[in-house]
Design an enzyme around this catalytic site. Structure first.
Site, PDB file in Angstrom:
ATOM      1  CD  GLU A  50      -3.422  -7.772   1.733  1.00  0.00           C
ATOM      2  OE1 GLU A  50      -2.950  -6.638   1.602  1.00  0.00           O
ATOM      3  OE2 GLU A  50      -4.125  -8.184   2.748  1.00  0.00           O
ATOM      4  CB  ALA A  59      -0.912  -0.005   1.284  1.00  0.00           C
ATOM      5  CD  GLU A  95       0.194  -6.003   5.537  1.00  0.00           C
ATOM      6  OE1 GLU A  95       0.714  -6.903   5.903  1.00  0.00           O
ATOM      7  OE2 GLU A  95      -0.304  -5.640   4.196  1.00  0.00           O
ATOM      8  N   GLY A 152       0.599  -5.275   0.699  1.00  0.00           N
ATOM      9  CA  GLY A 152      -0.585  -5.296  -0.355  1.00  0.00           C
ATOM     10  C   GLY A 152      -0.057  -5.825  -1.838  1.00  0.00           C
TER      11      GLY A 152
END
Ligand code: NAD
Length: 699
Positions: free
Chosen positions: A105, A61, A125, A102
């Site tokens: 992911e 992210a 995270e 991310g």
């Protein structure tokens, strides 16, 4: 453009291109979605590769979007992953270098994954007080197994792709490429080989079970309890992974989402995200552009082989930079080298350092008794006795022998760097490098910018700091610089609390419960109470109207200097660091209190914490206003990395912001009413008062 789209024959390639790590900000997410739409609409395309340009597949992210509405703005990451999953043509993640958060992911949303060896794989995270929020807690256990996935999610640590590829039954990687160089070609071949495969495999459809079920998760909860005292995230990671094993995929996703949003708003996560950005911001100096030409630093000289000199030298040896140490006497050199050797040998014994690395490092160390031997070195760091006369003699010698353009640094903790610079004909080359003890361990480095220090010297030392893995913060010249100037006020408050009714242990316990690595009295014992004593003696001369508790002086008069003498505010057993309360010290405090005619009162932990922490904040506000610190977040970094301030509070300034500056000022005004305290100090710093009036925060 932050994502490129190309077609190679029958394969479309979507390349994330958002340097430095292909962060998944809004524009990049949109780029992926657009590329997917194009590829699915193009009849000539039979398969789609998603990959990353440059030095990452994707680092995850865009942290700058955290907590802002942009992170959620469509297409958000979950939506982009749905686009990949729902593609009618196979999507292949071609993964290399870094696949984190991310980014991982996103890869888990692809139908297939091919990875290059050497790729760092992580869901970090938790280090920001969060959990993976785009299916990581639900998909990773399905491809790696519950235990391996939970370990990664709870620790946040990176693991190499080739290690993960060896896990029995793993489905994270369908194929390992032979090398990073061949990845692109192998991915193309792989894409063509699966172009007609149907149905397309989806991670979400894989089963997720743990054979011991409840018992395993009970065990996992106990494991994280110990390591996550002040942080809610690790336990929430366990909850989310457990949901993956017990609920349908979409219901598990809902648990993850709800938990993620909850964590996003916790003060702990906000603090950790603040620190993440603060650390990166610390290396930027407002008036020194990032492209400032820098001086080459390939060799170092260190003057003084004492406590600090030895530790400073080790930092450079560790980084592969040759060091020449200078002392006045051979014995002092021998002692210094022996200490360095002993430190490294202890690391070798513990298995933390390989013998050949140790040999390499020691081979980089040379010694001398003559200044004339230093003329080839690019930078010198002085760490001799803290006396201005000694510094003067040393800097005059350095000015005589060092080559033009060499950087002349001083590790002084209290002396005026401008004065030291004035001993030379080249004050623009002089800078303060304030290391913290033990210098080979502590992450913080205060870079003290003199009035005449050249910009390229500043830029160069910030780069050098990175090379030796320090977190550098710039401070202007003042007594104590940022950190010690603040700690003096903190120490004064500690003394007043003793006078009013506390024991040292009570104060320490309250601060340690707040999260400080050590309370102020244990810290004094570690640093040496004689150091504070020497500073106070100077203060009594310079600032006769400044109020101090006399207890610390009384302690020093008894020779109780702390751990080094086996006795300070506490007693110490040789070889151990446990602080054992001492009845005599408590009696000494009581007696002194009586001599002042004070009736002791019961003081709450809350008052202890507020007085100590807000004393830091009030002084810091002055430091900020005077321009000694460039920004409030720099002060937070100083306290986190140099003084054991708890990370989950994000530093004193962040903590004050979280408490609310209005409340801070209210408390300060209350403390000013206490006749036992220092009303003059407890005037709210003008900046603090102004921020409250304007409804603003420090950060
Ligand atoms: P130290 O007494 O352990 O070491 C000083 C060394 O300098 C000694 O080995 C001495 O022989 C040598 N020395 C003295 N005069 C010299 C000269 N003219 N030429 C060459 N060598 C000389 O002291 P230290 O604790 O290492 O402190 C050194 C400096 O670092 C001081 O300026 C101090 O304020 C600063 N500092 C200390 C700490 C700390 O916690 N000890 C922390 C930050 C900064």
């Amino acid at each position: 453009m932050t994502a490129q789209y190309q077609v190679h024959g029958d394969v479309a390639i979507i390349t994330l291109d958002n340097p430095p790590v292909n962060g998944l900000g809004l524009a990049t997410r949109q780029g992926i979605a657009d590329g997917m739409a194009k590829a699915n609409a193009d009849a000539a395309v039979r398969a789609i590769i998603v990959t990353g340009a440059g030095k990452a597949f994707s680092g995850g992210a865009d942290i700058k979007e955290f907590g802002s509405s942009k992170a959620m703005q469509e297409p958000n990451l979950n939506s982009v992953i749905s686009v990949l999953e729902n593609s009618t043509k196979p999507v292949i993640g071609a993964i290399h270098t870094v696949v984190m958060g991310g980014g991982l992911e996103l890869a888990l949303g692809c139908h297939y994954r091919i990875a290059a060896p050497g790729t760092s794989v992580a869901l970090p995270e938790v280090k920001l007080g969060l959990l993976p929020g785009a299916g990581g807690t639900q998909r990773l256990p399905r491809v790696l197994g519950v235990e391996a996935a939970l370990n990664m999610i709870v620790s946040g640590e990176a693991i190499k792709a080739e290690m993960l590829a060896m896990l029995p039954g793993q489905k994270l990687f369908d194929k390992m490429a032979a090398s990073a160089e061949s990845l692109a070609e192998e991915a193309l071949a792989f894409a063509r080989s699966v172009a007609d495969a149907r149905p397309l495999p989806l991670v979400r459809n894989l089963p997720c079970k743990h054979p011991q079920g409840d018992a395993y998760f009970q065990f996992a909860r106990n494991m994280v309890k110990g390591m996550s005292k002040n942080f809610p995230a690790p336990a929430k990671c366990v909850d989310a992974v457990e949901a993956a094993t017990k609920k349908k995929f979409d219901d598990g996703m809902a648990v993850e989402r709800e938990t993620f949003i909850h964590l996003m708003w916790t003060p702990e996560s906000k603090s950790l995200r603040h620190l993440f950005l603060a650390e990166r911001a610390a290396s930027k100096i407002p008036d020194v552009p990032a492209d400032t030409a820098q001086r080459a630093i390939n060799s170092i000289a260190v003057i003084g082989a004492g406590t600090m000199g030895g530790g400073i030298a080790m930092n450079f040896l560790n980084a592969g930079i040759p060091v020449k140490m200078l002392e006045m006497k051979q014995e002092a050199l021998d002692r210094g080298v022996a200490t360095i050797r002993k430190n490294y040998e202890a690391q070798v014994k513990k298995g933390k350092l390989k013998q050949d690395k140790y040999d390499q490092r020691m081979a980089l160390l040379t010694t001398t008794l003559s200044y004339d031997d230093l003329n080839g070195t690019d930078m010198v760091i002085e760490a001799v006795f803290e006396e201005i006369g000694v510094k003067e003699a040393v800097f005059k010698e350095l000015d005589r022998v060092m080559k033009p353009g060499a950087i002349l640094a001083s590790n002084t903790s209290t002396l005026d760097v401008n004065k030291i610079a004035s001993f030379t004909q080249r004050p623009e080359d002089v800078v303060g490098l304030h290391f913290f003890s033990p210098a080979n361990v502590m992450k913080l480095l205060e870079v003290v910018r003199g009035a005449k220090t050249a910009k390229d010297v500043m830029a160069t030392v910030m780069t050098v700091a990175k090379k030796i893995r320090k977190t550098a913060v710039v401070s202007g010249v003042c007594d104590g610089f940022i950190g010690n100037r603040m700690i003096e006020q903190y120490g004064r408050q500690g003394g007043f609390l003793l006078d009013e009714g506390c024991t040292p242990a009570q104060v320490d316990k309250a601060m340690e419960k707040f999260g400080m690595a050590m309370g102020p009295f244990r810290m004094g014992d570690l640093a040496g109470n004689d150091i504070g004593w020497a500073i106070r003696k100077r203060r009594y001369q310079e600032k006769p109207d400044m109020k101090y508790s006399k207890t610390a002086d009384l302690l020093c008069e008894k020779g109780r200097f702390g751990q080094k003498t086996g006795a300070g505010w506490y007693d110490y057993v040789a070889g151990k660091r446990d602080a054992i309360p001492n009845a005599e010290v408590v009696a000494m405090v009581e007696e002194h209190r009586k001599s002042l005619g004070i009736t002791p009162r019961k003081i709450s932990d809350e008052e202890i914490v507020q007085r100590l922490v807000f004393s830091l904040v009030n002084e810091a506000a002055r430091i900020l206003e005077e321009g000694i610190a460039n920004k409030a977040s720099d002060i937070d970094i100083v306290y986190i990395f140099g003084y054991g301030f708890p990370a989950h509070r994000g530093g004193p300034m962040n903590y004050a912001d979280q408490v609310g500056l209005f409340n801070v000022v209210q408390a300060i005004n209350r403390f000013a009413q206490n006749p036992m305290d220092d009303a003059k100090f407890w005037q709210p710093a003008p900046l603090l008062a102004r921020l409250v009036a304007e409804g603003k925060t420090f950060n």
